[in-house]
Design a protein around this motif. Structure first.
Motif, mmCIF file in Angstrom:
data_model
loop_
_atom_site.group_PDB
_atom_site.id
_atom_site.type_symbol
_atom_site.label_atom_id
_atom_site.label_comp_id
_atom_site.label_asym_id
_atom_site.label_seq_id
_atom_site.Cartn_x
_atom_site.Cartn_y
_atom_site.Cartn_z
ATOM 1 N N UNK A 165 -26.511 -12.262 13.465
ATOM 2 C CA UNK A 165 -27.014 -13.258 14.086
ATOM 3 C C UNK A 165 -28.453 -13.245 14.709
ATOM 4 N N UNK A 166 -29.577 -14.001 15.808
ATOM 5 C CA UNK A 166 -30.619 -13.030 15.949
ATOM 6 C C UNK A 166 -29.631 -11.775 16.988
ATOM 7 N N UNK A 167 -30.930 -10.866 17.602
ATOM 8 C CA UNK A 167 -30.646 -9.368 17.731
ATOM 9 C C UNK A 167 -30.150 -9.915 19.204
ATOM 10 N N UNK A 168 -30.545 -10.665 20.161
ATOM 11 C CA UNK A 168 -30.468 -10.720 21.273
ATOM 12 C C UNK A 168 -29.194 -11.219 21.513
ATOM 13 N N UNK A 170 -23.249 3.771 12.704
ATOM 14 C CA UNK A 170 -23.263 3.759 11.969
ATOM 15 C C UNK A 170 -24.908 3.767 11.282
ATOM 16 N N UNK A 171 -25.612 4.271 9.577
ATOM 17 C CA UNK A 171 -26.500 5.128 9.504
ATOM 18 C C UNK A 171 -27.460 3.754 9.510
ATOM 19 N N UNK A 172 -27.091 2.766 8.826
ATOM 20 C CA UNK A 172 -28.236 1.993 8.876
ATOM 21 C C UNK A 172 -27.913 0.671 10.246
ATOM 22 N N UNK A 173 -28.697 0.043 10.540
ATOM 23 C CA UNK A 173 -29.303 -0.729 11.366
ATOM 24 C C UNK A 173 -28.851 -2.062 10.743
ATOM 25 N N UNK A 174 -28.523 -2.503 9.977
ATOM 26 C CA UNK A 174 -28.089 -3.437 9.515
ATOM 27 C C UNK A 174 -26.411 -3.872 9.559
ATOM 28 N N UNK A 175 -25.867 -2.567 8.948
ATOM 29 C CA UNK A 175 -24.449 -1.719 8.952
ATOM 30 C C UNK A 175 -23.704 -2.010 10.479
ATOM 31 N N UNK A 176 -24.835 -1.573 11.030
ATOM 32 C CA UNK A 176 -24.405 -1.367 12.653
ATOM 33 C C UNK A 176 -24.321 -3.245 13.822
ATOM 34 N N UNK A 177 -25.119 -3.543 13.028
ATOM 35 C CA UNK A 177 -25.765 -4.555 13.560
ATOM 36 C C UNK A 177 -23.926 -6.019 13.513
ATOM 37 N N UNK A 178 -23.546 -5.595 12.334
ATOM 38 C CA UNK A 178 -22.451 -6.624 11.525
ATOM 39 C C UNK A 178 -21.399 -6.530 12.365
ATOM 40 N N UNK A 179 -21.287 -4.913 12.248
ATOM 41 C CA UNK A 179 -19.638 -4.224 12.779
ATOM 42 C C UNK A 179 -19.968 -4.877 13.718
ATOM 43 N N UNK A 180 -21.065 -4.874 14.940
ATOM 44 C CA UNK A 180 -21.088 -5.462 16.435
ATOM 45 C C UNK A 180 -20.900 -6.927 15.985
ATOM 46 N N UNK A 181 -21.595 -7.591 15.584
ATOM 47 C CA UNK A 181 -21.236 -9.113 15.507
ATOM 48 C C UNK A 181 -19.740 -8.743 14.996
#
Length: 248
Positions: free
Chosen positions: A21-24, A44-55
């Motif tokens: 989803x959008x970053x906000x 997580x090393x990469x932002x994309x992986x971290x954001x997917x985990x959070x989502x």
């Protein structure tokens, strides 16, 4: 299955949602996580992986909170000795769920009756002969009978059904992948065909082939005990509509 009708007709709810989803929205979902989840996200090393985990974890909390009538932050997870997650039954009662994700999509199955396992996989060319060491002799023979054009889809049907069953069984990879057979065809009702640990218990299990987004394969395994069950697709739009109505 809504909170007020949970358990009626053996309904199993399925939720398919975007992990990008959008970053906000990612920042909003991060506020729902527990301290240990935030620690894991930060690793997580990469932002994309971290954001997917959070989502994924944030959406999981939002959806389960819908059933439990609790703030998402108040949900407490437990893990069995094989690492399968569940809810703290002393706090939340009995509600079964299983979350799977691949690439940018997540699949969540929820039931207040049945133990279950879900699996979603992005269909991609195989870089090695995974079937040679993950599938049973019977499954490999069935795959070998497919044409070259049919093989990849057949492989992912078999893989997702086996993964879903392992997750529903609850013993993780301590259950040998060669100790059970699943059907690999396009039949409407996939089958668990062999289970060495419980040869007489095949009728207790039900497998579902799931039609997901293009380029993805999915399956669901459910310990129904031979009872009726049916699937119901749910959406985040519906979830948020209920949330807005309850806050008015």
């Amino acid at each position: 299955m809504r909170p007020e009708t949970a358990g009626s007709d053996g309904i199993i709810d399925l939720w398919l949602f975007d992990l990008e989803p959008p970053l906000p929205y990612v920042h909003d979902l991060e506020r729902l996580l527990s301290g240990d989840e935030r620690t894991r996200a930060a690793a997580f090393v990469f932002d994309a992986d971290r954001n997917r985990y959070i989502a994924g974890r944030g959406r999981l909390r939002e959806i389960l909170a819908h059933y439990l009538g609790l703030p998402p932050q108040d949900i407490r997870f437990t893990y069995n000795e094989y690492g399968k997650p569940g809810l703290d039954a002393g706090l939340h009662g009995v509600l079964h769920f299983n979350l799977s994700h691949s690439a940018g999509l997540a699949l969540l199955a929820v039931s207040d009756r049945y133990s279950l396992g879900a699996d979603i996989e992005q269909v991609a060319p195989l870089k090695e002969d995974v079937a040679a060491y993950c599938f049973s002799d019977a499954e490999r023979r069935d795959l070998a009978a497919l044409s070259q054009d049919e093989y990849l889809d057949g492989f992912y049907r078999c893989w997702t059904r086996k993964e879903a069953f392992v997750k529903a069984h609850g013993e993780g990879l301590s259950l040998p992948l060669q100790s059970f057979d699943v059907s690999i065809g396009t039949e409407a009702a996939p089958l668990l065909k062999r289970l060495d640990s419980d040869p007489s218990g095949l009728r207790n299990w039900k497998l579902f082939n799931l039609a997901l987004a293009p380029g993805f394969a999915g399956a669901l395994a459910v310990l129904t005990g031979g009872r009726n069950s049916r699937l119901q697709w749910r959406s985040l739009e519906e979830l948020y509509a209920v949330s807005r109505a309850s806050s008015m």
